[in-house]
Write a protein that holds these residues in place. Sequence first.
Motif, PDB file in Angstrom:
ATOM      1  N   LEU A 208      22.399  71.129  11.844  1.00  0.00           N
ATOM      2  CA  LEU A 208      22.233  70.257  11.754  1.00  0.00           C
ATOM      3  C   LEU A 208      22.360  69.135  11.585  1.00  0.00           C
ATOM      4  O   LEU A 208      22.714  67.812  10.905  1.00  0.00           O
ATOM      5  N   ASP A 209      22.587  68.309  13.026  1.00  0.00           N
ATOM      6  CA  ASP A 209      22.431  67.229  13.470  1.00  0.00           C
ATOM      7  C   ASP A 209      20.746  66.486  12.895  1.00  0.00           C
ATOM      8  O   ASP A 209      21.026  64.867  12.291  1.00  0.00           O
ATOM      9  N   GLN A 210      20.533  67.592  12.875  1.00  0.00           N
ATOM     10  CA  GLN A 210      19.140  67.023  11.726  1.00  0.00           C
ATOM     11  C   GLN A 210      19.179  67.021  10.429  1.00  0.00           C
ATOM     12  O   GLN A 210      18.585  65.777   9.855  1.00  0.00           O
ATOM     13  N   ARG A 211      19.292  67.989  10.341  1.00  0.00           N
ATOM     14  CA  ARG A 211      20.360  68.050   9.096  1.00  0.00           C
ATOM     15  C   ARG A 211      20.859  66.391   8.275  1.00  0.00           C
ATOM     16  O   ARG A 211      21.009  65.767   6.739  1.00  0.00           O
ATOM     17  N   GLN A 218      18.404  59.828   2.601  1.00  0.00           N
ATOM     18  CA  GLN A 218      18.779  59.679   1.221  1.00  0.00           C
ATOM     19  C   GLN A 218      19.575  58.126   0.960  1.00  0.00           C
ATOM     20  O   GLN A 218      19.545  58.137  -0.127  1.00  0.00           O
ATOM     21  N   LYS A 219      20.254  58.453   1.807  1.00  0.00           N
ATOM     22  CA  LYS A 219      21.948  56.726   1.795  1.00  0.00           C
ATOM     23  C   LYS A 219      20.860  55.375   2.222  1.00  0.00           C
ATOM     24  O   LYS A 219      20.919  54.711   1.406  1.00  0.00           O
ATOM     25  N   TYR A 220      19.805  55.518   3.179  1.00  0.00           N
ATOM     26  CA  TYR A 220      19.832  54.265   3.858  1.00  0.00           C
ATOM     27  C   TYR A 220      18.102  54.171   3.045  1.00  0.00           C
ATOM     28  O   TYR A 220      17.207  52.793   3.743  1.00  0.00           O
ATOM     29  N   ILE A 221      16.788  54.964   3.157  1.00  0.00           N
ATOM     30  CA  ILE A 221      15.604  54.481   3.808  1.00  0.00           C
ATOM     31  C   ILE A 221      15.384  53.590   2.948  1.00  0.00           C
ATOM     32  O   ILE A 221      14.470  53.014   2.741  1.00  0.00           O
ATOM     33  N   SER A 222      16.142  53.575   1.523  1.00  0.00           N
ATOM     34  CA  SER A 222      15.603  52.314  -0.106  1.00  0.00           C
ATOM     35  C   SER A 222      15.041  51.155   0.971  1.00  0.00           C
ATOM     36  O   SER A 222      14.323  50.206   0.839  1.00  0.00           O
ATOM     37  N   ALA A 223      16.268  50.710   1.542  1.00  0.00           N
ATOM     38  CA  ALA A 223      16.141  49.603   2.290  1.00  0.00           C
ATOM     39  C   ALA A 223      14.901  48.996   3.340  1.00  0.00           C
ATOM     40  O   ALA A 223      14.973  47.888   3.285  1.00  0.00           O
ATOM     41  N   PHE A 224      14.671  49.649   3.872  1.00  0.00           N
ATOM     42  CA  PHE A 224      13.043  49.770   4.854  1.00  0.00           C
ATOM     43  C   PHE A 224      11.770  49.330   3.518  1.00  0.00           C
ATOM     44  O   PHE A 224      11.130  49.603   4.827  1.00  0.00           O
ATOM     45  N   GLY A 225      12.459  50.193   2.488  1.00  0.00           N
ATOM     46  CA  GLY A 225      11.032  50.858   1.144  1.00  0.00           C
ATOM     47  C   GLY A 225      10.592  51.874   1.234  1.00  0.00           C
ATOM     48  O   GLY A 225       9.268  52.263   0.689  1.00  0.00           O
ATOM     49  N   GLY A 226      11.426  52.494   2.134  1.00  0.00           N
ATOM     50  CA  GLY A 226      11.077  53.806   1.407  1.00  0.00           C
ATOM     51  C   GLY A 226      11.242  54.916   0.675  1.00  0.00           C
ATOM     52  O   GLY A 226      12.736  54.123  -0.250  1.00  0.00           O
ATOM     53  N   PRO A 254      16.859  72.712  -0.981  1.00  0.00           N
ATOM     54  CA  PRO A 254      16.729  71.901   0.436  1.00  0.00           C
ATOM     55  C   PRO A 254      17.702  70.724  -0.095  1.00  0.00           C
ATOM     56  O   PRO A 254      17.420  69.521   0.615  1.00  0.00           O
ATOM     57  N   GLN A 255      18.181  70.825  -1.435  1.00  0.00           N
ATOM     58  CA  GLN A 255      19.114  69.393  -2.277  1.00  0.00           C
ATOM     59  C   GLN A 255      18.781  68.225  -1.721  1.00  0.00           C
ATOM     60  O   GLN A 255      19.812  67.526  -1.362  1.00  0.00           O
ATOM     61  N   GLY A 256      17.211  68.736  -2.086  1.00  0.00           N
ATOM     62  CA  GLY A 256      16.852  67.345  -1.740  1.00  0.00           C
ATOM     63  C   GLY A 256      16.426  66.631  -1.147  1.00  0.00           C
ATOM     64  O   GLY A 256      16.294  65.339  -1.489  1.00  0.00           O
ATOM     65  N   LEU A 257      16.459  66.325  -0.075  1.00  0.00           N
ATOM     66  CA  LEU A 257      16.147  66.373   1.112  1.00  0.00           C
ATOM     67  C   LEU A 257      14.787  65.859   1.316  1.00  0.00           C
ATOM     68  O   LEU A 257      14.807  65.183   2.167  1.00  0.00           O
ATOM     69  N   PHE A 258      14.015  66.660   0.730  1.00  0.00           N
ATOM     70  CA  PHE A 258      12.966  67.145   1.627  1.00  0.00           C
ATOM     71  C   PHE A 258      12.455  67.310   0.407  1.00  0.00           C
ATOM     72  O   PHE A 258      12.353  68.676   0.236  1.00  0.00           O
ATOM     73  N   ARG A 259      10.368  67.238   0.525  1.00  0.00           N
ATOM     74  CA  ARG A 259      10.186  68.084  -0.553  1.00  0.00           C
ATOM     75  C   ARG A 259       8.452  68.678  -0.353  1.00  0.00           C
ATOM     76  O   ARG A 259       8.011  69.201  -0.705  1.00  0.00           O
ATOM     77  N   ALA A 260       8.282  68.156   0.853  1.00  0.00           N
ATOM     78  CA  ALA A 260       7.436  69.035   2.001  1.00  0.00           C
ATOM     79  C   ALA A 260       7.686  69.090   2.858  1.00  0.00           C
ATOM     80  O   ALA A 260       8.632  68.556   3.919  1.00  0.00           O
ATOM     81  N   GLY A 261       6.381  70.505   3.674  1.00  0.00           N
ATOM     82  CA  GLY A 261       6.372  70.206   5.572  1.00  0.00           C
ATOM     83  C   GLY A 261       5.391  70.717   5.914  1.00  0.00           C
ATOM     84  O   GLY A 261       4.943  70.889   5.576  1.00  0.00           O
TER      85      GLY A 261
END
Length: 552
Positions: A208-211, A218-226, A254-261
């Motif tokens: 759950l920590d990882q999740r 999802q909330k913040y990575i766009s600020a870094f260019g992601g 996956p609730q939109g949290l990741f697209r690959a593994g």
Amino acid sequence: MHSSLLLLPAFVAGAVAASSPLALRDLGGPPTVTLDSATVIGKLNGSVVHYLGIPFAQPPIGDLRLRAPQPISPFTGTVNATAFGNQCIQQTFPNLTFPADVPAAVGQYLSAFVTPAPVPESEDCLNLNVIVPANATQEDKLPVVVWIYGGGFQAGSNAVFPGEAIVARSVEIGHPVIYMAMNYRLSAFGFLGGKEVKEAGVANLGLLDQRESLKWIQKYISAFGGDPEKVMIWGESAGAISVAHHMLANNGDPQGLFRAGFMESGSPAPVGQVDNPYLQTTYDTIVVDAGCADSANSLSCLRQVPTGKLKAAMDQTPTFLSFKQLNTPWFPRADGGYIKQEPQHQLISGAIATIPFVIGNDLDEGSALSFPTLNLTTDDEVLDYIQANFFRNTSRAVVANVLNLYPQDPAAGSPFGTGSNHSYSPQYKRISAIQGDFFEQAPRRLFVQQLGNRQSVYNYLSEIDQVDGIGAAHGTELTNIYGGGDMADYLIRFAATLDPNGDGAPAWPRYTTENPALLTFRDRVPFVNVTMDTYRIAGMAFLTQLSLADPI
């Protein structure tokens, strides 16, 4: 389980010429990003920028101990992200001793598994690192690789491996990515089992920590260019098992949290319920050792005891290097909530994320982790060990078939292909082969067989960077990836394009049941070639049959 930076060859993380750094507040200032109303200060390192130790959840301390992670409050003020944050409480491992005929390299390698990173330990450890190309901009929308460390769910830290190496290499080959690595709670703090834990809905807290960190992305990575829509979750050993369990979580949504593994030496584990008798015994023992036996609510009591007291109780439990105890109480297990069913059964039911993934193993998965069994010298002792640790509810007569499929022949054992060499005890190479297949190879094969015709699957075997005395042991491929080798390039391309192929590299065919292709990495010519995933078919099939009927 994890290797150490000491195992990696020397390399220069800033080998790529740096372009104009992103987000410099002025021409002479440090790199920064804005999160909510806060200024986050990073550190320029050659061709990359580090933002380190950023909290992604509320500190799981006080009454938040042994509870699901709570979302971080909005950022305010100034956040100094120039040094690693605390690592989570690590389990203490036994001292390692080896017979005189074991090469010194083995001890050095295994010591690296359990040597903590040189950063403070604390329960207040839910932080992450973001490493970006120095010339990235918010408009770039770069793919994001999310590293989940190994360590048997008992040790590990986001400070262990140099994420800057992955980012610098990605820029060099023309597929720039952002690297994120989180910390997550371990052992009794993150994976406590028992009926009390299940009833309270607080199992698998480390997952759950990882999740929660994926939600932060999802909330913040766009600020870094992601790009939050281009996230690949990636791990080794416990980290790879975590990736597989996130694919199973929420019945495969996956609730939109990741697209690959991308999974190195880990897949849905052959484990059962979080409240099984073995885990209940562990819970009850910790309750007694922590001084909570007389409490009306033992879980509430465990939340209140001093950190050191809970850690001391945890340290009395088995580790993956304990005598005769590779099966520890600290694997994720089915909890009826986040992981609805026993993982391999849920895999077979089809309730798993339909995403492209890469998965593979090292040739000698069991060799480094079988030294605690050196005193087992007879067939009966090996049979007792296998039944007591892996198949407690299966008859001895049935389990005995494992010995027929894995004979006491050093030439057939692991490290494979070494004849009678490295036979440190009469049964060591046999047990090494059995344990490597039970925990690693057979679960991976079941995984790809179930999904290879349903979604894009790429399968590999690593024989590279072998260690004298234990061969291509568990974790040896990490040297290639974090050292900028060919495996790193395949990983980066897969994260960026969902296809590991390209740039003139040897072709990596998709795995299907009709064509069980296995890209094999070797230390000899050809360094990369395609083989078939057909070795030890009968042995692995029987181990899988037993684990489905009698999960640990």
